[in-house]
Structures are given as structure tokens and as C-alpha cells.
Motif scaffolding. Structure first.
Motif, PDB file in Angstrom:
ATOM      1  N   MET A 190       0.828  -1.205   0.000  1.00  0.00           N
ATOM      2  CA  MET A 190       0.000   0.000   0.000  1.00  0.00           C
ATOM      3  C   MET A 190       0.863   1.256   0.000  1.00  0.00           C
ATOM      4  O   MET A 190       0.576   2.231  -0.710  1.00  0.00           O
ATOM      5  N   TYR A 191       1.931   1.236   0.787  1.00  0.00           N
ATOM      6  CA  TYR A 191       2.847   2.380   0.828  1.00  0.00           C
ATOM      7  C   TYR A 191       3.516   2.593  -0.524  1.00  0.00           C
ATOM      8  O   TYR A 191       3.610   3.726  -1.021  1.00  0.00           O
ATOM      9  N   VAL A 192       3.986   1.507  -1.134  1.00  0.00           N
ATOM     10  CA  VAL A 192       4.669   1.616  -2.433  1.00  0.00           C
ATOM     11  C   VAL A 192       3.706   2.121  -3.501  1.00  0.00           C
ATOM     12  O   VAL A 192       4.055   2.973  -4.330  1.00  0.00           O
ATOM     13  N   ILE A 193       2.473   1.628  -3.499  1.00  0.00           N
ATOM     14  CA  ILE A 193       1.490   2.054  -4.497  1.00  0.00           C
ATOM     15  C   ILE A 193       1.180   3.541  -4.343  1.00  0.00           C
ATOM     16  O   ILE A 193       1.056   4.269  -5.339  1.00  0.00           O
ATOM     17  N   ASN A 194       1.069   4.014  -3.108  1.00  0.00           N
ATOM     18  CA  ASN A 194       0.741   5.420  -2.879  1.00  0.00           C
ATOM     19  C   ASN A 194       1.902   6.348  -3.200  1.00  0.00           C
ATOM     20  O   ASN A 194       1.685   7.492  -3.614  1.00  0.00           O
ATOM     21  N   GLN A 195       3.126   5.876  -3.027  1.00  0.00           N
ATOM     22  CA  GLN A 195       4.286   6.737  -3.219  1.00  0.00           C
ATOM     23  C   GLN A 195       4.961   6.565  -4.574  1.00  0.00           C
ATOM     24  O   GLN A 195       5.582   7.506  -5.066  1.00  0.00           O
ATOM     25  N   ASN A 196       4.850   5.393  -5.181  1.00  0.00           N
ATOM     26  CA  ASN A 196       5.530   5.147  -6.464  1.00  0.00           C
ATOM     27  C   ASN A 196       4.662   4.240  -7.329  1.00  0.00           C
ATOM     28  O   ASN A 196       4.992   3.076  -7.557  1.00  0.00           O
ATOM     29  N   PRO A 197       3.532   4.761  -7.820  1.00  0.00           N
ATOM     30  CA  PRO A 197       2.588   3.915  -8.561  1.00  0.00           C
ATOM     31  C   PRO A 197       3.078   3.582  -9.961  1.00  0.00           C
ATOM     32  O   PRO A 197       3.978   4.240 -10.504  1.00  0.00           O
ATOM     33  N   THR A 198       2.468   2.563 -10.547  1.00  0.00           N
ATOM     34  CA  THR A 198       2.783   2.170 -11.911  1.00  0.00           C
ATOM     35  C   THR A 198       2.233   3.205 -12.899  1.00  0.00           C
ATOM     36  O   THR A 198       1.085   3.627 -12.763  1.00  0.00           O
ATOM     37  N   PRO A 199       3.025   3.642 -13.896  1.00  0.00           N
ATOM     38  CA  PRO A 199       2.516   4.614 -14.885  1.00  0.00           C
ATOM     39  C   PRO A 199       1.288   4.080 -15.612  1.00  0.00           C
ATOM     40  O   PRO A 199       1.242   2.926 -16.027  1.00  0.00           O
ATOM     41  N   GLY A 200       0.279   4.947 -15.746  1.00  0.00           N
ATOM     42  CA  GLY A 200      -0.944   4.588 -16.442  1.00  0.00           C
ATOM     43  C   GLY A 200      -1.982   3.921 -15.574  1.00  0.00           C
ATOM     44  O   GLY A 200      -3.072   3.598 -16.058  1.00  0.00           O
ATOM     45  N   SER A 201      -1.684   3.715 -14.295  1.00  0.00           N
ATOM     46  CA  SER A 201      -2.616   3.028 -13.409  1.00  0.00           C
ATOM     47  C   SER A 201      -3.518   4.025 -12.692  1.00  0.00           C
ATOM     48  O   SER A 201      -3.297   5.238 -12.715  1.00  0.00           O
ATOM     49  N   LYS A 202      -4.536   3.475 -12.044  1.00  0.00           N
ATOM     50  CA  LYS A 202      -5.442   4.307 -11.254  1.00  0.00           C
ATOM     51  C   LYS A 202      -4.709   4.943 -10.082  1.00  0.00           C
ATOM     52  O   LYS A 202      -5.003   6.080  -9.698  1.00  0.00           O
ATOM     53  N   ALA A 203      -3.748   4.218  -9.523  1.00  0.00           N
ATOM     54  CA  ALA A 203      -2.966   4.757  -8.414  1.00  0.00           C
ATOM     55  C   ALA A 203      -2.147   5.973  -8.853  1.00  0.00           C
ATOM     56  O   ALA A 203      -1.982   6.926  -8.091  1.00  0.00           O
ATOM     57  N   GLN A 204      -1.629   5.969 -10.083  1.00  0.00           N
ATOM     58  CA  GLN A 204      -0.880   7.127 -10.572  1.00  0.00           C
ATOM     59  C   GLN A 204      -1.784   8.339 -10.734  1.00  0.00           C
ATOM     60  O   GLN A 204      -1.389   9.466 -10.419  1.00  0.00           O
ATOM     61  N   GLU A 205      -3.012   8.110 -11.204  1.00  0.00           N
ATOM     62  CA  GLU A 205      -3.957   9.224 -11.337  1.00  0.00           C
ATOM     63  C   GLU A 205      -4.252   9.852  -9.975  1.00  0.00           C
ATOM     64  O   GLU A 205      -4.285  11.083  -9.840  1.00  0.00           O
ATOM     65  N   GLN A 206      -4.450   9.029  -8.958  1.00  0.00           N
ATOM     66  CA  GLN A 206      -4.700   9.555  -7.619  1.00  0.00           C
ATOM     67  C   GLN A 206      -3.468  10.245  -7.052  1.00  0.00           C
ATOM     68  O   GLN A 206      -3.572  11.294  -6.400  1.00  0.00           O
ATOM     69  N   TYR A 207      -2.295   9.676  -7.305  1.00  0.00           N
ATOM     70  CA  TYR A 207      -1.055  10.259  -6.783  1.00  0.00           C
ATOM     71  C   TYR A 207      -0.778  11.627  -7.403  1.00  0.00           C
ATOM     72  O   TYR A 207      -0.459  12.594  -6.700  1.00  0.00           O
ATOM     73  N   LEU A 208      -0.899  11.725  -8.741  1.00  0.00           N
ATOM     74  CA  LEU A 208      -0.651  13.012  -9.405  1.00  0.00           C
ATOM     75  C   LEU A 208      -1.727  14.023  -9.046  1.00  0.00           C
ATOM     76  O   LEU A 208      -1.457  15.235  -9.033  1.00  0.00           O
ATOM     77  N   GLY A 209      -2.946  13.571  -8.748  1.00  0.00           N
ATOM     78  CA  GLY A 209      -3.978  14.489  -8.269  1.00  0.00           C
ATOM     79  C   GLY A 209      -3.602  15.084  -6.925  1.00  0.00           C
ATOM     80  O   GLY A 209      -3.771  16.297  -6.703  1.00  0.00           O
ATOM     81  N   ARG A 210      -3.074  14.255  -6.020  1.00  0.00           N
ATOM     82  CA  ARG A 210      -2.618  14.773  -4.724  1.00  0.00           C
ATOM     83  C   ARG A 210      -1.423  15.699  -4.892  1.00  0.00           C
ATOM     84  O   ARG A 210      -1.312  16.718  -4.202  1.00  0.00           O
ATOM     85  N   LEU A 211      -0.527  15.342  -5.817  1.00  0.00           N
ATOM     86  CA  LEU A 211       0.648  16.186  -6.056  1.00  0.00           C
ATOM     87  C   LEU A 211       0.247  17.542  -6.614  1.00  0.00           C
ATOM     88  O   LEU A 211       0.800  18.577  -6.214  1.00  0.00           O
ATOM     89  N   LEU A 212      -0.730  17.571  -7.505  1.00  0.00           N
ATOM     90  CA  LEU A 212      -1.194  18.841  -8.069  1.00  0.00           C
ATOM     91  C   LEU A 212      -1.837  19.713  -6.994  1.00  0.00           C
ATOM     92  O   LEU A 212      -1.636  20.940  -6.978  1.00  0.00           O
ATOM     93  N   LYS A 213      -2.595  19.109  -6.073  1.00  0.00           N
ATOM     94  CA  LYS A 213      -3.183  19.874  -4.974  1.00  0.00           C
ATOM     95  C   LYS A 213      -2.098  20.450  -4.073  1.00  0.00           C
ATOM     96  O   LYS A 213      -2.204  21.590  -3.598  1.00  0.00           O
ATOM     97  N   SER A 214      -1.041  19.665  -3.836  1.00  0.00           N
ATOM     98  CA  SER A 214       0.055  20.154  -3.005  1.00  0.00           C
ATOM     99  C   SER A 214       0.777  21.327  -3.666  1.00  0.00           C
ATOM    100  O   SER A 214       1.107  22.319  -3.004  1.00  0.00           O
ATOM    101  N   VAL A 215       1.016  21.228  -4.969  1.00  0.00           N
ATOM    102  CA  VAL A 215       1.671  22.337  -5.688  1.00  0.00           C
ATOM    103  C   VAL A 215       0.762  23.560  -5.702  1.00  0.00           C
ATOM    104  O   VAL A 215       1.239  24.701  -5.570  1.00  0.00           O
ATOM    105  N   THR A 216      -0.533  23.371  -5.831  1.00  0.00           N
ATOM    106  CA  THR A 216      -1.478  24.496  -5.809  1.00  0.00           C
ATOM    107  C   THR A 216      -1.448  25.205  -4.465  1.00  0.00           C
ATOM    108  O   THR A 216      -1.507  26.439  -4.396  1.00  0.00           O
ATOM    109  N   ALA A 217      -1.336  24.431  -3.382  1.00  0.00           N
ATOM    110  CA  ALA A 217      -1.360  25.024  -2.046  1.00  0.00           C
ATOM    111  C   ALA A 217      -0.037  25.697  -1.681  1.00  0.00           C
ATOM    112  O   ALA A 217      -0.035  26.765  -1.049  1.00  0.00           O
ATOM    113  N   HIS A 218       1.087  25.095  -2.089  1.00  0.00           N
ATOM    114  CA  HIS A 218       2.398  25.596  -1.642  1.00  0.00           C
ATOM    115  C   HIS A 218       3.191  26.296  -2.741  1.00  0.00           C
ATOM    116  O   HIS A 218       4.182  26.959  -2.440  1.00  0.00           O
ATOM    117  N   GLY A 219       2.803  26.128  -3.999  1.00  0.00           N
ATOM    118  CA  GLY A 219       3.517  26.773  -5.089  1.00  0.00           C
ATOM    119  C   GLY A 219       4.845  26.126  -5.438  1.00  0.00           C
ATOM    120  O   GLY A 219       5.632  26.693  -6.195  1.00  0.00           O
TER     121      GLY A 219
END
Length: 420
Positions: free
Chosen positions: A252-281
Motif C-alpha cells: 500500500m505504501y509503495v502504491i501510494n508513493q511510487n505507482p505504476t505509470p498509467g494506473s489508477k494509483a498514478q492518477e490519484q497520486y498526481l492528483g494529490r501532487l497537483l493539490k500540493s503544488v497548488t497550495a504551496h507553489g
């Protein structure tokens, strides 16, 4: 099972020594003859082994991911050389060598853990038979035989007879209830671990036989372990349940931190990353910067999820950099706004029923009104053409005959007298 366990008798001494050391620690807290002291000693043994196997687990994750990426190429090789198995095997080995992939790496943690598993089984079987083994002397043997987990002795099995269970100081009902619950939990944890991998960390754009095989194993493995579990002592069931829970959390930790490209986990991970960049710049954390760095290095080979992430950064006026950071970019803003304006200018296609009934447009005009105005315009143009002066000697019927017979326009040459 006893025959297989005896093959790993050489490792029973270190396994028994580790259990005894943990038993001294927990025995001072819970009491030396309690199930907590011996049960937690087995759990600690699992944790220690799994910590040592973390490098192999990382190799397993990388190998599994490389195998998923190589599936389209492997399928192409199989189709190209389906009539020549030897050439097919050679091309497969060549592909593995070029990409640095080892198909057996995905099995390394299980293979490395097997000796400890069978050694523990050998130790618990000796305790059930009242035999000293490794560093476990007679006093420790008596203590282990008195330890019970919720009424079930550590060395008891689901298939043990009533006499054998009575010799360990327990009832057959308690042993079977406890072992049945642990077998179900062990199989369920195995199923959810595999399901988590298949539903969240697999590239859904690639459909290969490998994915179908993994999906079948998701249902087969729990049934296999459930069948084997009825012959495991309670202590071994504790060991296997603990290692399954550890694997599930680690994965679970590996999937959340280093997901497979093209997977659903990557979509969720990059969504969280985009929110973090939006909040902190900025991109915070080395792992996240490495992710952005890999996306930038891909260039035009990015998948749809990664392109969506880059577009989201552009809307914020940011552009990903080669070092994994983000920087202000006016070009990114213009590209994002231009793309949005272009999408807004595209007219929405209407259905046939709407075109026939005439729906109201945002401007307030109906489709029927626009069609009526178009018909009036065409009638006006036709009347203007009719009002134009026609050349002499030409009538409407004459012009139509010329169009029908295919004669050219303008003055005609006089016919020869012989042709009159």
C-alpha cells in the motif's frame, strides 16, 4: 509438511535463538508462560525477517513493473515466432537482457522467506511432540506448551485429534474455532493484497494475458493457503498472518508513493501532487521531485494521466523543470488559456430531434427561426436573378434546352446549307 520442514533443520537453531531472545523481553512484561509472550515473539520474528527482506521487496516491485511494461513486446514476439519456440525463447531472453529484467525477481521475497517459515514449522512441531530443539531447553519447552492464544496452544492444528489437543491442555472446539478464524483472516489478507495490486497498480491501457493470469492467481492463492492452513500449527498461522498483513501495508505504501505509470494509483497520486503544488507553489519532497523529473524526461511519450498533470500545472502558470521543480511560465498560461478558448469555440453538436423541433440558442434564436430566415434569403436571391435583363433571342425555355442539350452559351455559328 514435516518432511519438507526437516530439510531446513539447519536453520532451526538461529530461528529458535531469535524467538527465545524476544521471549525474554516479552516474558518480563506479560509473564514467561503466557500466549502474549510467545505470540509476540513470533510476530517480532516476522518483522525482523521482513525488514531484512526490504531490498528484495524493492527488486520485486521493480521486476513486476518491468514485466508489465514489457507485456506488449512479449506478446508481439510470441505472435511473430509462434511456430518457432526456440527462436521465441531466444528473443525473450534477449529482451530481458536488454531491459535488465529478471522474471524470477518477483518471487525472491517468497523464496528467501521459505527457509524461515519451514524452520519455524519444525520448531513448533517439536514443541507439540515435547522434543527439545535448537536453543529451546526443557524449561522453555514446558513454558511454550503452556502458552495459549485465545484458548488454543501454539503447537495445536485444526486437524489434530481430541487426544492430542487434550495433551496440550486445551479443548478441540477452542482449537478449531481459533484456527478457522486465523485461516480465514490469512486467506482474506492474501486476497486483498493481490486485489489491491490488480485494481490500483496496473496499467489499464494494456490488456495482456499476463493480467488475466494475475487475476486468476488472485482467486487461486487464497484457496491454496486455506487448504494448507488446516495443517499449520497456531504459531505458524500467526507467522503467516503477520507476514501477509506486513506485505499488504508495505505494498500500500509503495502504491501510494511510487505507482505504476498509467494506473489508477498514478492518477490519484498526481492528483494529490497537483493539490500540493497548488497550495504551496512548489514541489515538496525528494520522492515527488523525482516523479516530476521522470515525467519531464518522458517528453512526448507521456501517458494521458501525466499530460493531464502537466496541463493542470500550466493552468496555474507553472511549468515542470528537468530537476523536478516547477517554475513560473507565461507561455504555459497562454497555452492553457488558448486551449481552453479553442475548446469553448467548438460548437456543440445537436441531435436530429433538436434540429427538427428547433431548440433555443444562447442568443435567444430558435433553430426554426434561423431556417426560416435562411429560406427567405434564398428566395430574395432568386428573385434578384430573375429581375436581371436577359440577352436578346434567349428565353427561359431556350436556356433550359441549351442546358439539356449541352450546347455552349453565346452566339452560335450558322449551319451549313447542306445540313438544313
Amino acid at each position: 509438511m514435516d518432511t519438507i520442514a526437516s530439510l531446513f533443520s539447519f536453520i532451526t537453531w538461529p530461528v529458535s535463538w531469535v524467538i527465545v531472545q524476544f521471549h525474554k523481553l516479552y516474558g518480563a512484561i506479560f509473564g514467561p508462560d503466557t500466549g502474549w509472550a510467545w505470540g509476540l515473539s513470533i510476530v517480532s520474528l516476522v518483522v525482523l525477517i521482513r525488514i531484512c527482506l526490504i531490498p528484495l521487496f524493492v527488486k520485486q516491485i521493480k521486476s513486476t513493473r518491468n514485466m508489465q511494461v514489457l507485456q506488449p513486446k512479449m506478446k508481439a514476439i510470441q505472435e511473430r515466432y509462434k511456430s518457432d519456440k526456440q527462436r521465441q525463447s531466444e528473443e525473450m531472453m534477449k529482451l530481458y537482457k536488454e531491459t535488465g529484467t529478471n522474471p524470477l525477481s518477483s518471487c525472491l521475497p517468497i523464496i528467501a522467506q521459505s527457509p524461515f517459515f519451514f524452520a519455524l514449522y519444525h520448531v513448533l512441531s517439536a514443541i507439540a511432540s515435547n522434543k527439545k530443539i535448537g536453543v529451546i531447553d526443557q524449561s522453555l519447552l514446558d513454558s511454550a506448551r503452556q502458552a495459549h492464544i485465545v484458548g488454543a496452544p501454539l503447537a495445536a492444528k485444526f486437524m489434530d485429534s481430541a487426544d492430542k489437543v487434550d495433551a496440550l491442555g486445551a479443548s478441540l472446539t477452542d482449537v478449531r474455532v481459533v484456527t478457522a478464524v486465523m485461516i480465514v483472516m490469512m486467506s482474506a489478507s492474501q486476497f486483498f493484497t493481490q486485489r489491491q495490486l490488480m485494481t490500483k497498480n496496473v496499467d489499464l491501457t494494456v490488456k495482456t494475458p499476463y493480467m488475466q493470469q494475475q487475476k486468476m492467481l488472485m482467486y487461486i492463492f487464497p484457496l491454496i493457503f486455506a487448504g494448507m492452513g488446516i495443517n499449520f500449527p497456531v504459531g505458524v498461522l500467526i507467522y503467516w498472518l503477520t507476514t501477509n498483513v506486513w506485505t499488504m501495508g508495505q505494498q500500500m505504501y509503495v502504491i501510494n508513493q511510487n505507482p505504476t505509470p498509467g494506473s489508477k494509483a498514478q492518477e490519484q497520486y498526481l492528483g494529490r501532487l497537483l493539490k500540493s503544488v497548488t497550495a504551496h507553489g512548489e514541489v515538496r519532497g525528494r520522492t515527488r521531485r523525482n516523479t516530476v523529473k521522470r515525467i519531464v524526461a518522458k517528453g512526448p511519450d507521456r501517458n494521458d494521466i501525466e499530460r493531464k498533470f502537466v496541463t493542470g500545472l500550466a493552468k496555474l502558470g507553472l511549468a515542470p523543470q528537468e530537476d523536478g521543480t516547477v517554475a513560473k511560465s507565461d507561455t504555459a498560461v497562454a497555452d492553457a488559456e488558448g486551449g481552453a478558448a479553442q475548446r469553448r469555440q467548438q460548437p456543440k453538436r445537436q441531435t436530429k430531434s433538436k434540429r427538427q423541433t428547433g431548440t433555443v440558442h444562447p442568443g435567444g434564436a430558435r433553430d426554426s427561426d434561423s431556417s426560416e430566415s435562411a429560406s427567405r434569403t434564398s428566395l430574395t436571391k432568386k428573385a434578384a436573378q430573375d429581375d436581371k435583363p436577359k440577352p436578346a433571342g434567349k428565353t427561359a425555355s431556350g436556356s433550359s434546352r441549351q442546358a439539356k442539350t449541352g450546347q455552349r452559351k453565346g452566339p452560335q455559328r450558322p449551319k451549313h446549307p447542306s445540313k438544313k
